[in-house]
Design a protein around this motif. Structure first.
Motif, PDB file in Angstrom:
ATOM      1  N   UNK A   1       0.860  -1.178   0.000  1.00 24.71           N
ATOM      2  CA  UNK A   1       0.000   0.000   0.000  1.00 24.71           C
ATOM      3  C   UNK A   1       0.894   1.224   0.000  1.00 24.71           C
ATOM      4  N   UNK A   2       1.053   1.896  -1.180  1.00 28.37           N
ATOM      5  CA  UNK A   2       1.917   3.065  -1.261  1.00 28.37           C
ATOM      6  C   UNK A   2       2.152   3.491  -2.687  1.00 28.37           C
ATOM      7  N   UNK A   3       3.132   4.417  -2.857  1.00 23.21           N
ATOM      8  CA  UNK A   3       3.460   4.952  -4.176  1.00 23.21           C
ATOM      9  C   UNK A   3       4.347   3.968  -4.939  1.00 23.21           C
ATOM     10  N   UNK A   4       4.079   3.836  -6.247  1.00 22.43           N
ATOM     11  CA  UNK A   4       4.849   2.878  -7.065  1.00 22.43           C
ATOM     12  C   UNK A   4       4.995   3.407  -8.482  1.00 22.43           C
ATOM     13  N   UNK A   5       5.893   4.392  -8.662  1.00 16.86           N
ATOM     14  CA  UNK A   5       6.239   4.920  -9.987  1.00 16.86           C
ATOM     15  C   UNK A   5       5.011   5.138 -10.883  1.00 16.86           C
ATOM     16  N   UNK A   6       4.969   4.387 -12.036  1.00 15.58           N
ATOM     17  CA  UNK A   6       3.900   4.584 -13.014  1.00 15.58           C
ATOM     18  C   UNK A   6       2.508   4.305 -12.473  1.00 15.58           C
ATOM     19  N   UNK A   7       2.382   3.412 -11.480  1.00 13.78           N
ATOM     20  CA  UNK A   7       1.066   3.087 -10.929  1.00 13.78           C
ATOM     21  C   UNK A   7       0.540   4.185  -9.991  1.00 13.78           C
TER      22      UNK A   7
ATOM     23  N   UNK B   1      -0.320   5.845  -6.583  1.00 17.59           N
ATOM     24  CA  UNK B   1      -0.737   5.166  -5.355  1.00 17.59           C
ATOM     25  C   UNK B   1      -1.324   3.801  -5.720  1.00 17.59           C
ATOM     26  N   UNK B   2      -0.738   2.756  -5.118  1.00 19.36           N
ATOM     27  CA  UNK B   2      -1.074   1.374  -5.520  1.00 19.36           C
ATOM     28  C   UNK B   2      -1.338   0.532  -4.289  1.00 19.36           C
ATOM     29  N   UNK B   3      -2.332  -0.391  -4.431  1.00 16.97           N
ATOM     30  CA  UNK B   3      -2.628  -1.374  -3.382  1.00 16.97           C
ATOM     31  C   UNK B   3      -2.602  -2.759  -4.030  1.00 16.97           C
ATOM     32  N   UNK B   4      -1.915  -3.725  -3.370  1.00 21.84           N
ATOM     33  CA  UNK B   4      -1.933  -5.133  -3.818  1.00 21.84           C
ATOM     34  C   UNK B   4      -2.510  -5.970  -2.681  1.00 21.84           C
ATOM     35  N   UNK B   5      -3.509  -6.806  -3.034  1.00 23.31           N
ATOM     36  CA  UNK B   5      -4.142  -7.688  -2.046  1.00 23.31           C
ATOM     37  C   UNK B   5      -3.827  -9.133  -2.413  1.00 23.31           C
ATOM     38  N   UNK B   6      -3.311  -9.890  -1.425  1.00 20.41           N
ATOM     39  CA  UNK B   6      -3.087 -11.338  -1.594  1.00 20.41           C
ATOM     40  C   UNK B   6      -4.311 -12.048  -1.031  1.00 20.41           C
TER      41      UNK B   6
END
Length: 466
Positions: free
Chosen positions: A391-397, A399-404
């Motif tokens: 959950x955070x900043x990721x270049x081209x994306x 603000x990004x969230x990844x859920x497993x």
């Protein structure tokens, strides 16, 4: 005086009787002697019909012998009965009335017939074979032609364990063999005889015209040319428009005899295993557990089939017997909701909205997910239960969230304006994780959404449900 007259009368009577007897024997002897010098002529008959009289019996015999010899030369394997068909009757006459040349000419012109064995169908001679054995073999071939090799073998060897049992093979008409004399050209071998019996004769039938069917199509459908069709239907012309349901006379080939086979087929068929799904509150939702492996059953079916000329015309199931019962597959389906474990069913991650871009190459670069824009509410939701692993900043994306989702699946949410969760949070399906935005490499407010399974990119459109 009376006695004298009586004596004279008796004497005269005796002399008259004596001279009569002598005259009879003299006449008889003279006739016999005279008959030896009278000419003899011969009445010639062919199959009981009188052809005329001849003076030379040897000439007749030579004409017959020459004719048979010529026929034998042309048809060496055939036998001829021409000698028996021609008969001569001698007759002694005072004045001969013969016509040798005319009779000999007639004999030479008569058709010579060969001995044969005819296969009769309902008393009508249909084909002719040179030997009785060949005729019998042809009938047998006609009878068994629609059987498989396995069925023939079962009949020949009397097998009882065969899956197909021939109950009866019969002809629709009476079929027999009779001796016959015919032209040699009419005699054929077994193969050609069988073909002729099957081909049969042409019979007229009525054909109903189909919708928008043309004359050429009707002719082609029934195996005849257009000219023949018009000849059978003089009222038709090649350019005549046919109407649906119109009756047209056509020809069809009908075998001289129909072969009817009644057989019983024993076949084993699979009884499919049923599947029962039962809920299990102890299993996480989306998980399944096979409690009992299923097994197909088997049943034996006895079917009585009637076949005419190789075409099935009737089929009835005589009996059915269960050999083994099927065993159902029992599947337990989890109903327990665990917020950290995905159900495998993905929900729409936005509030309404439209898809503005799909997975695929765009501007020379792979676009790894779908873009959703224009929602009625900017909230972004977790597509399924899971644990936040980024959950955070990721270049081209941006603000990004990844859920497993703890089941091999992961979802990614990009370009968020703000994030509402942090790493390690357990998020139930549908819970808010952020606000739609345009951070990172973005041309406008939208959500970039991706799905991966075991690390491999998947098309979200194959998984999400609206």
């Amino acid at each position: 005086m009376f006695i004298l007259k009586k004596y004279i009368s008796e004497t005269l009577l005796k002399r008259a009787v004596f001279f009569t007897i002598i005259l009879f024997f003299v006449s008889l002897h003279a006739a016999a002697a005279f008959g030896q010098i009278l000419p003899t002529e011969y009445q010639v008959y062919y199959k009981g019909n009188h052809l005329g009289n001849v003076s030379d019996a040897k000439a007749v015999d030579k004409a017959i012998t020459d004719k048979v010899k010529q026929a034998k030369k042309e048809y060496p394997s055939f036998s001829f009965a021409f000698h028996k068909e021609v008969s001569l009757r001698p007759e002694t006459v005072l004045i001969p009335d013969t016509e040798d040349k005319k009779v000999i000419k007639q004999l030479k012109e008569l058709p010579i017939e060969a001995k044969s064995y005819a296969i009769e169908v309902d008393g009508k001679k249909v084909v002719f074979l040179p030997e009785k054995k060949e005729a019998a073999e042809t009938i047998e071939a006609l009878k068994y032609q629609y059987l498989t090799d396995e069925e023939r073998e079962a009949i020949e060897k009397g097998k009882t364990e065969s899956k197909t049992k021939i109950k009866e093979i019969s002809f629709s008409q009476e079929v027999g063999i009779e001796k016959s004399e015919v032209k040699p050209s009419q005699i054929m071998d077994s193969k050609k005889a069988l073909e002729k019996l099957n081909k049969g004769s042409k019979e007229e039938k009525i054909y109903k015209v189909k919708q928008e069917e043309k004359l050429a199509a009707v002719a082609s459908e029934n195996g005849i040319d257009t000219k023949k069709l018009v000849a059978l239907n003089p009222a038709l012309e090649q350019k005549t428009k046919l109407e649906e349901g119109q009756s047209v006379i056509v020809e069809e080939e009908k075998p001289f005899v129909d072969v009817v086979i009644n057989k019983e087929i024993i076949e084993n068929r699979t009884i499919p295993s049923a599947k029962k799904v039962i809920p299990n509150s102890n299993l996480p939702k989306g998980k399944i557990h096979i409690k009992q492996e299923g097994k197909s059953g088997e049943k034996e079916i006895h079917t009585v089939v009637s076949i005419e000329n190789g075409v099935e015309i009737k089929k009835n199931v005589k009996s059915q017997e269960i050999v083994s019962e099927p065993v159902a597959t029992i599947v337990e389906k989890g109903t327990k909701i665990i917020p950290s474990h995905g159900t495998g069913s993905f929900e729409w991650p936005a509030v309404d909205g439209l898809i503005t871009s799909k997975l695929g190459y765009r501007w020379g670069k792979l676009h790894k997910g779908i873009d959703i824009a224009g929602p009625s509410d900017p909230a972004i939701k977790a597509s399924d239960n899971g644990v936040v692993i980024f959950a955070g900043m990721s270049n081209g994306y941006g603000n990004k969230v990844i859920i497993d989702h703890q089941n091999g699946f992961q979802t990614l949410y990009g370009h968020l304006d703000s994030i509402s969760v942090k790493e390690g949070d357990i998020v139930p399906s549908g819970s808010k994780i952020g606000i739609m935005g345009s951070t990172g490499h973005s041309t406008g407010v939208h959500l970039h959404f991706e799905i991966r399974q075991n690390g491999k990119l998947k098309n979200p459109l194959n998984y999400i449900h609206r």
